[in-house]
Design a protein around this motif. Sequence first.
Motif, PDB file in Angstrom:
ATOM      1  N   VAL A   1      13.299 -17.527  39.816  1.00 36.61           N
ATOM      2  CA  VAL A   1      13.364 -17.243  41.246  1.00 36.61           C
ATOM      3  C   VAL A   1      13.732 -15.777  41.419  1.00 36.61           C
ATOM      4  CG1 VAL A   1      14.580 -17.673  43.413  1.00 36.61           C
ATOM      5  CG2 VAL A   1      13.975 -19.581  41.932  1.00 36.61           C
ATOM      6  N   VAL A   2      12.960 -15.069  42.238  1.00 39.90           N
ATOM      7  CA  VAL A   2      13.189 -13.647  42.472  1.00 39.90           C
ATOM      8  C   VAL A   2      13.265 -13.387  43.971  1.00 39.90           C
ATOM      9  CG1 VAL A   2      11.926 -13.048  40.369  1.00 39.90           C
ATOM     10  CG2 VAL A   2      10.738 -13.013  42.571  1.00 39.90           C
ATOM     11  N   ASP A   3      13.943 -12.298  44.335  1.00 39.85           N
ATOM     12  CA  ASP A   3      13.847 -11.839  45.712  1.00 39.85           C
ATOM     13  C   ASP A   3      12.884 -10.658  45.756  1.00 39.85           C
ATOM     14  OD1 ASP A   3      15.195  -9.250  45.423  1.00 39.85           O
ATOM     15  OD2 ASP A   3      17.097 -10.315  45.384  1.00 39.85           O
ATOM     16  N   LEU A   4      12.459 -10.297  46.958  1.00 35.29           N
ATOM     17  CA  LEU A   4      11.470  -9.238  47.112  1.00 35.29           C
ATOM     18  C   LEU A   4      12.116  -7.952  47.618  1.00 35.29           C
ATOM     19  CD1 LEU A   4       8.326 -11.115  48.464  1.00 35.29           C
ATOM     20  CD2 LEU A   4       9.278 -10.994  46.166  1.00 35.29           C
ATOM     21  N   SER A   5      13.330  -7.701  47.168  1.00 39.12           N
ATOM     22  CA  SER A   5      14.031  -6.481  47.563  1.00 39.12           C
ATOM     23  C   SER A   5      13.524  -5.258  46.818  1.00 39.12           C
ATOM     24  CB  SER A   5      15.531  -6.636  47.297  1.00 39.12           C
ATOM     25  OG  SER A   5      15.784  -6.748  45.898  1.00 39.12           O
ATOM     26  N   ALA A   6      12.791  -5.451  45.716  1.00 44.31           N
ATOM     27  CA  ALA A   6      12.328  -4.381  44.825  1.00 44.31           C
ATOM     28  C   ALA A   6      13.480  -3.741  44.063  1.00 44.31           C
ATOM     29  CB  ALA A   6      11.534  -3.313  45.587  1.00 44.31           C
ATOM     30  N   SER A   7      14.613  -4.404  44.034  1.00 40.90           N
ATOM     31  CA  SER A   7      15.776  -3.919  43.299  1.00 40.90           C
ATOM     32  C   SER A   7      15.646  -4.286  41.815  1.00 40.90           C
ATOM     33  CB  SER A   7      17.043  -4.557  43.869  1.00 40.90           C
ATOM     34  OG  SER A   7      18.118  -4.471  42.964  1.00 40.90           O
ATOM     35  N   PRO A   8      16.253  -3.485  40.928  1.00 40.63           N
ATOM     36  CA  PRO A   8      16.285  -3.881  39.512  1.00 40.63           C
ATOM     37  C   PRO A   8      16.993  -5.210  39.297  1.00 40.63           C
ATOM     38  CG  PRO A   8      16.869  -1.563  39.760  1.00 40.63           C
ATOM     39  CD  PRO A   8      16.831  -2.141  41.145  1.00 40.63           C
ATOM     40  N   ARG A   9      17.750  -5.642  40.291  1.00 39.15           N
ATOM     41  CA  ARG A   9      18.468  -6.922  40.211  1.00 39.15           C
ATOM     42  C   ARG A   9      17.756  -8.012  41.010  1.00 39.15           C
ATOM     43  NH1 ARG A   9      21.767  -2.871  41.169  1.00 39.15           N
ATOM     44  NH2 ARG A   9      21.903  -3.351  43.394  1.00 39.15           N
ATOM     45  N   SER A  10      16.444  -7.903  41.097  1.00 39.92           N
ATOM     46  CA  SER A  10      15.669  -8.845  41.921  1.00 39.92           C
ATOM     47  C   SER A  10      15.616 -10.258  41.356  1.00 39.92           C
ATOM     48  CB  SER A  10      14.230  -8.340  42.092  1.00 39.92           C
ATOM     49  OG  SER A  10      14.191  -7.155  42.844  1.00 39.92           O
ATOM     50  N   VAL A  11      15.803 -10.400  40.051  1.00 38.89           N
ATOM     51  CA  VAL A  11      15.742 -11.739  39.451  1.00 38.89           C
ATOM     52  C   VAL A  11      17.040 -12.474  39.765  1.00 38.89           C
ATOM     53  CG1 VAL A  11      15.544 -13.068  37.331  1.00 38.89           C
ATOM     54  CG2 VAL A  11      14.178 -10.994  37.626  1.00 38.89           C
ATOM     55  N   ILE A  12      16.934 -13.509  40.573  1.00 42.70           N
ATOM     56  CA  ILE A  12      18.113 -14.289  40.970  1.00 42.70           C
ATOM     57  C   ILE A  12      18.504 -15.262  39.868  1.00 42.70           C
ATOM     58  CG2 ILE A  12      18.996 -15.932  42.672  1.00 42.70           C
ATOM     59  CD1 ILE A  12      16.910 -14.750  44.607  1.00 42.70           C
ATOM     60  N   ASP A  13      17.514 -15.924  39.297  1.00 43.95           N
ATOM     61  CA  ASP A  13      17.739 -16.875  38.200  1.00 43.95           C
ATOM     62  C   ASP A  13      16.509 -16.823  37.306  1.00 43.95           C
ATOM     63  OD1 ASP A  13      18.075 -19.099  36.513  1.00 43.95           O
ATOM     64  OD2 ASP A  13      19.186 -20.198  38.038  1.00 43.95           O
ATOM     65  N   ASP A  14      16.717 -16.471  36.052  1.00 40.25           N
ATOM     66  CA  ASP A  14      15.567 -16.292  35.154  1.00 40.25           C
ATOM     67  C   ASP A  14      15.060 -17.594  34.565  1.00 40.25           C
ATOM     68  OD1 ASP A  14      17.514 -16.917  33.303  1.00 40.25           O
ATOM     69  OD2 ASP A  14      17.280 -15.099  32.108  1.00 40.25           O
ATOM     70  N   SER A  15      15.711 -18.712  34.888  1.00 34.78           N
ATOM     71  CA  SER A  15      15.256 -19.991  34.328  1.00 34.78           C
ATOM     72  C   SER A  15      15.721 -21.141  35.210  1.00 34.78           C
ATOM     73  CB  SER A  15      15.792 -20.168  32.902  1.00 34.78           C
ATOM     74  OG  SER A  15      15.362 -21.403  32.360  1.00 34.78           O
ATOM     75  N   VAL A  16      14.941 -21.443  36.240  1.00 33.97           N
ATOM     76  CA  VAL A  16      15.311 -22.548  37.131  1.00 33.97           C
ATOM     77  C   VAL A  16      14.636 -23.849  36.730  1.00 33.97           C
ATOM     78  CG1 VAL A  16      15.803 -21.079  39.110  1.00 33.97           C
ATOM     79  CG2 VAL A  16      13.477 -21.949  38.773  1.00 33.97           C
ATOM     80  N   ALA A  17      13.597 -23.765  35.891  1.00 30.88           N
ATOM     81  CA  ALA A  17      12.871 -24.970  35.483  1.00 30.88           C
ATOM     82  C   ALA A  17      11.970 -24.633  34.306  1.00 30.88           C
ATOM     83  CB  ALA A  17      12.034 -25.521  36.637  1.00 30.88           C
TER      84      ALA A  17
ATOM     85  N   SER B   1      18.779 -24.814  43.550  1.00 30.72           N
ATOM     86  CA  SER B   1      20.206 -24.458  43.597  1.00 30.72           C
ATOM     87  C   SER B   1      20.463 -23.009  43.999  1.00 30.72           C
ATOM     88  CB  SER B   1      20.868 -24.734  42.234  1.00 30.72           C
ATOM     89  OG  SER B   1      20.706 -26.084  41.861  1.00 30.72           O
ATOM     90  N   LEU B   2      19.776 -22.565  45.062  1.00 31.47           N
ATOM     91  CA  LEU B   2      20.025 -21.239  45.623  1.00 31.47           C
ATOM     92  C   LEU B   2      21.039 -21.398  46.749  1.00 31.47           C
ATOM     93  CD1 LEU B   2      16.329 -19.981  45.848  1.00 31.47           C
ATOM     94  CD2 LEU B   2      17.929 -19.767  43.947  1.00 31.47           C
TER      95      LEU B   2
END
Length: 435
Positions: free
Chosen positions: A163-179, A372-373
């Motif tokens: 799950v990623v956000d579209l902020s274009a930030s280097p920290r855009s990956v919220i969770d690298d393994s949700v499923a 689980s966001l």
Amino acid sequence: MKTSIEVLKMVLLLAAFTGVFPACAADLVITNAKVYTMSGRGILEHATVVVKDGHIKAIADVKSDAAISLASESGVEVIDAGGGSVTPGLINSDTHIGVEEISAIQETLDFTTLNTRITAALKVADAFNPASVLIPQNRIHGLTRALVMPESGSSVIAGQAAVVDLSASPRSVIDDSVAVVANLGEAAVQLVGGSRAAAMMLLREVLEDARDYSAHKQDFNRRQRRAYALSRLDLEALAEVVRGNKPMIVRVHRAADIRKVLAFAGQQKIKLVLAGAEEGWMLADTIAAAGVAVIIDPILNLPSSYESLGTRADNAALLHRAGVKLLFTGMGWQNTHNAYLVRQSAGNAVANGLPKAVALAAMSANPAAVFSLDDYGVLKAGAPADLVLWDGDPLDVTSEAQVVLINGERVPLVSRSTRLAQRYYQRLRQTLGNP
């Protein structure tokens, strides 16, 4: 009990007296808006939303001239929505955003692998590019988050979704393994030698191996365990599935295959999310009874293969009536470059019998709950300010996003497309002698 307006006044007065209103575009008050909270408060007419320090501080269920005046005196930007709509930021639950740039150029595709040694351990998040031009292209149209999915290239197990956000930030990956994602449709048949039975057998084998590995990890490390079909890292990824800590998303389309996958998940005692499910309506009650969520593109209404002959436009409505939790993607093959068109797919679902609030939840609260966001996908006091102000109905394709907040920050409504349009518009004006 204090009214919502009194609470709102207290929030604004506190900010005014403590001087904590910095010159930040994300600190704002939106008034006179139809607010789709996607929470227990439902839809609020002529409401006021206060955003402060990246979070929603208050939502008042009426317009307040006193609140507007106080916010203005405190230096906070006040936006009169003029009856427009405020929704949570939209989520598309099946994309390749950040791992696909130009579909026809293999070097820009990072969502799959042909390496037979790599299956469940593949994390598309490791290849995610926050500088992708597709990110601003989608966020200016109200998309703030996305599920990034791997695709099967050499195995029925495709890898791990992020799950990623579209902020274009280097920290855009919220969770690298949700499923962990698997494929049991026609595409998988080609990968395993031509039989759905072989695909099911391989999936059963790897889950049994993962369960054995999880229970005897020390013996495995001492080479006192039998050989497994997958590598250690693949088994580590699948161990989270068999322990029930992580769902498995299974791409499957025809009713017969859905029935077998549901039975398989019950036998294996794993959490399941179905993706595709064009013939899901045929088994709506069974899917609901199993408590399985479904990712669908509700605009699909024509069969595109033998496994989707039963496709129909009211698939989403029929699934909802049975009690199935829906997550939306869309629209067809445009679900990455134009992932924001999930809004149009949702509108088609409403046109075919799905309640509007349910369609919006399928692009906000539901994916947030399934993956689980915490506190995302809803508008409530204390939640992170991920929201969109629309100039009209959020499911009307003619409505445009006026304000987009991601992680409490207001993002510019600019993309490569808008820059090109502006460039050629200026050139046209100069050509016509109207600089």
